[in-house]
Scaffold this motif. Structure first.
Motif, PDB file in Angstrom:
ATOM      1  N   GLN A 311       0.803  -1.216   0.000  1.00 45.92           N
ATOM      2  CA  GLN A 311       0.000   0.000   0.000  1.00 45.92           C
ATOM      3  C   GLN A 311       0.844   1.279   0.000  1.00 45.92           C
ATOM      4  O   GLN A 311       0.509   2.240  -0.661  1.00 45.92           O
ATOM      5  N   PHE A 312       1.945   1.298   0.742  1.00 46.91           N
ATOM      6  CA  PHE A 312       2.721   2.534   0.857  1.00 46.91           C
ATOM      7  C   PHE A 312       4.175   2.310   0.450  1.00 46.91           C
ATOM      8  O   PHE A 312       5.090   2.515   1.234  1.00 46.91           O
ATOM      9  N   LEU A 313       4.378   1.853  -0.766  1.00 40.00           N
ATOM     10  CA  LEU A 313       5.731   1.637  -1.272  1.00 40.00           C
ATOM     11  C   LEU A 313       6.309   2.963  -1.752  1.00 40.00           C
ATOM     12  O   LEU A 313       5.754   3.588  -2.660  1.00 40.00           O
ATOM     13  N   GLN A 326       2.786  -0.079 -21.393  1.00 41.03           N
ATOM     14  CA  GLN A 326       1.800  -0.531 -20.416  1.00 41.03           C
ATOM     15  C   GLN A 326       2.487  -1.172 -19.214  1.00 41.03           C
ATOM     16  O   GLN A 326       2.088  -0.962 -18.061  1.00 41.03           O
ATOM     17  N   ASP A 327       3.518  -1.982 -19.472  1.00 40.54           N
ATOM     18  CA  ASP A 327       4.261  -2.594 -18.373  1.00 40.54           C
ATOM     19  C   ASP A 327       4.999  -1.536 -17.552  1.00 40.54           C
ATOM     20  O   ASP A 327       5.148  -1.686 -16.331  1.00 40.54           O
ATOM     21  N   TYR A 328       5.462  -0.482 -18.209  1.00 37.64           N
ATOM     22  CA  TYR A 328       6.125   0.607 -17.484  1.00 37.64           C
ATOM     23  C   TYR A 328       5.147   1.245 -16.499  1.00 37.64           C
ATOM     24  O   TYR A 328       5.472   1.459 -15.325  1.00 37.64           O
ATOM     25  N   VAL A 329       3.941   1.539 -16.970  1.00 36.45           N
ATOM     26  CA  VAL A 329       2.931   2.154 -16.097  1.00 36.45           C
ATOM     27  C   VAL A 329       2.565   1.210 -14.960  1.00 36.45           C
ATOM     28  O   VAL A 329       2.397   1.628 -13.813  1.00 36.45           O
ATOM     29  N   HIS A 330       2.467  -0.079 -15.262  1.00 32.62           N
ATOM     30  CA  HIS A 330       2.170  -1.050 -14.214  1.00 32.62           C
ATOM     31  C   HIS A 330       3.287  -1.079 -13.175  1.00 32.62           C
ATOM     32  O   HIS A 330       3.027  -1.131 -11.969  1.00 32.62           O
ATOM     33  N   ARG A 331       4.525  -1.044 -13.636  1.00 29.97           N
ATOM     34  CA  ARG A 331       5.661  -1.058 -12.702  1.00 29.97           C
ATOM     35  C   ARG A 331       5.626   0.132 -11.762  1.00 29.97           C
ATOM     36  O   ARG A 331       5.666  -0.022 -10.546  1.00 29.97           O
ATOM     37  N   ILE A 332       5.566   1.327 -12.332  1.00 31.49           N
ATOM     38  CA  ILE A 332       5.656   2.509 -11.468  1.00 31.49           C
ATOM     39  C   ILE A 332       4.387   2.652 -10.628  1.00 31.49           C
ATOM     40  O   ILE A 332       4.401   3.305  -9.589  1.00 31.49           O
ATOM     41  N   GLY A 333       3.301   1.998 -11.081  1.00 32.33           N
ATOM     42  CA  GLY A 333       2.059   2.030 -10.316  1.00 32.33           C
ATOM     43  C   GLY A 333       2.110   1.233  -9.034  1.00 32.33           C
ATOM     44  O   GLY A 333       1.170   1.268  -8.230  1.00 32.33           O
ATOM     45  N   ARG A 334       3.215   0.511  -8.785  1.00 33.69           N
ATOM     46  CA  ARG A 334       3.384  -0.159  -7.490  1.00 33.69           C
ATOM     47  C   ARG A 334       3.567   0.871  -6.383  1.00 33.69           C
ATOM     48  O   ARG A 334       3.367   0.563  -5.213  1.00 33.69           O
ATOM     49  N   THR A 335       3.979   2.093  -6.743  1.00 37.47           N
ATOM     50  CA  THR A 335       4.105   3.170  -5.769  1.00 37.47           C
ATOM     51  C   THR A 335       3.007   4.193  -6.042  1.00 37.47           C
ATOM     52  O   THR A 335       2.246   4.081  -6.989  1.00 37.47           O
ATOM     53  N   GLY A 336       2.893   5.207  -5.167  1.00 40.85           N
ATOM     54  CA  GLY A 336       1.883   6.237  -5.365  1.00 40.85           C
ATOM     55  C   GLY A 336       0.474   5.737  -5.184  1.00 40.85           C
ATOM     56  O   GLY A 336      -0.455   6.205  -5.833  1.00 40.85           O
ATOM     57  N   GLU A 339      -3.491   7.251  -2.226  1.00 39.44           N
ATOM     58  CA  GLU A 339      -3.332   8.694  -2.079  1.00 39.44           C
ATOM     59  C   GLU A 339      -1.992   9.080  -1.457  1.00 39.44           C
ATOM     60  O   GLU A 339      -1.805  10.202  -0.993  1.00 39.44           O
ATOM     61  N   ALA A 340      -1.039   8.152  -1.438  1.00 36.68           N
ATOM     62  CA  ALA A 340       0.296   8.468  -0.944  1.00 36.68           C
ATOM     63  C   ALA A 340       1.189   8.786  -2.132  1.00 36.68           C
ATOM     64  O   ALA A 340       0.992   8.286  -3.230  1.00 36.68           O
ATOM     65  N   SER A 341       2.181   9.629  -1.901  1.00 34.19           N
ATOM     66  CA  SER A 341       3.110   9.963  -2.977  1.00 34.19           C
ATOM     67  C   SER A 341       4.151   8.862  -3.107  1.00 34.19           C
ATOM     68  O   SER A 341       4.346   8.052  -2.209  1.00 34.19           O
TER      69      SER A 341
END
Length: 380
Positions: A311-313, A326-336, A339-341
């Protein structure tokens, strides 16, 4: 809508609060009351939509006024396509059910490990989370029965079909009783799945949760232009100088992931690799340590990354770029998330620059490119 409006009892509401769940996801708002009413469900929802709790919570509620079943007679069967998902679902059942008045024993079974401990562990199990192949193995050894199962959950049913489990699923469904509550979740709805749900589900409530676009605004993205020989030192420099304590690093291949971990450890950074050639025990241990904050760096390949839900990576680093935007967006989507930055950093060699421009174009967001030539990386 609060969880208490969904028809759950006070002990379960307390368990939800203890797990720091604030408000239900849309799929939970729709599915929980319907499952409590005994309805069949056809859910169309992507990974990360909150669907696991949407069936775990009402199933645990259902057990609260039920007596124990005969030993090795499974009351609730959950089928999942991968070991990681089976383990994750089992952990959610255990977390929410730990302090409930009616204790329910849950077990996750899957291939890739010895079957004997799982056969022993089936003693008094009422909720079984299983991959299809391992369940067939256990059934063939008469280690359990599903002839009197009350509730069936097919989670990520499309993925089970895509992974070649169609025959195993057909065999399992044949052994289940006709009268049962069935819950089917899938990210896609194809013809093969249509045939299953038409034969399996009775007047199902159809729930479709539209996939929300990843909110990239909460993720601070930046990239460093770097030569191949300075890439490893730059990774270690960033982790150390920015005092990153929980970092998910993506590599493109298993060998690359293992080499990265070796170099990180040699430089005093606690790290572990997560990829398909690791044993199940090693994968589970690494993931649990990382989630709990006892492991500083987890280096993963894309193949297993979908089992990583934290949840808060705070940090994701692309040591190597993925093949698709699409995989790039999925990867970086592990953070943020929640509602956390979060911060997403990519290390870009000259050969990567064109591909990274394509990723930015598809993402419709420009990423700041920083130079690394002036950084003193000696000693890292």
């Amino acid at each position: 809508m609060p969880f208490k409006a969904l028809g759950l009892s006070e002990p379960l509401l307390k368990a939800i609060a203890d797990q720091q769940y604030q408000t239900p996801y849309p799929i939970q708002e729709k599915a929980i009351p319907a499952i409590l009413q005994g309805r069949d469900i056809l859910g169309h929802a992507k990974t990360g939509s909150g669907k696991t709790a949407s069936f775990v919570l009402p199933i645990l509620e259902w057990f609260q006024d039920k007596g124990p079943a005969e030993n090795r007679s499974i009351r609730v069967l959950v089928l999942a396509p991968t070991r990681e998902l089976a383990i994750q679902i089992g952990a959610v059942f255990q977390a929410f059910g730990e302090k409930l008045p009616r204790k329910v024993k849950t077990l996750a079974v899957y291939g890739g490990v010895s079957i004997n401990p799982q056969m022993i562990g089936l003693q008094n199990v009422e909720i079984l989370v299983a991959t299809p192949g391992r369940l067939i193995d256990l059934l063939s050894r008469r280690a359990l029965t599903i002839a009197d199962t009350d509730i069936l959950v097919l989670d990520e049913a499309d993925k089970m079909l895509n992974m070649g489990f169609a025959d195993e699923m057909k065999d399992i469904l044949f052994l289940l009783p006709k009268k049962k509550q069935s819950i089917l979740f899938s990210a896609t709805l194809g013809e093969a799945l249509e045939a299953i749900h038409k034969s399996l589900l009775r007047d199902p409530l159809k729930i479709t949760i539209a996939e929300e676009k990843q909110d990239l605004e909460q993720i601070e993205q930046r990239a460093y232009r770097v030569s191949p020989e300075r890439k490893g030192p730059l990774l270690r420099y960033l982790i150390k100088t920015q005092e990153m304590e929980q970092v998910l690093v993506f590599a493109s291949a298993k060998r690359s992931a293992d080499n990265l971990v070796e170099k990180l450890k040699k430089n005093g950074i606690d790290a572990a690799a997560l990829h398909s050639e690791k044993s199940q025990g090693a994968r589970t241990e690494a993931l649990n340590k990382f989630k709990s904050g006892r492991l500083r760096v987890l280096v993963a390949t894309d193949l297993v990354s979908r089992g990583i839900d934290i949840q808060f990576l705070p940090y994701v680093i692309n040591f190597e770029l993925p093949r698709s935007p699409q995989d790039y967006v999925h990867r970086i989507g592990r953070t943020g998330r929640a509602e956390a930055s979060g911060e997403a950093i990519s290390l870009i060699c000259p050969d990567d620059e064109h591909h990274f421009k394509v990723i930015q174009k598809k993402m419709k967001k420009r990423v700041e490119m920083l130079e690394s030539d002036d950084l003193e990386l000696q000693g890292y």
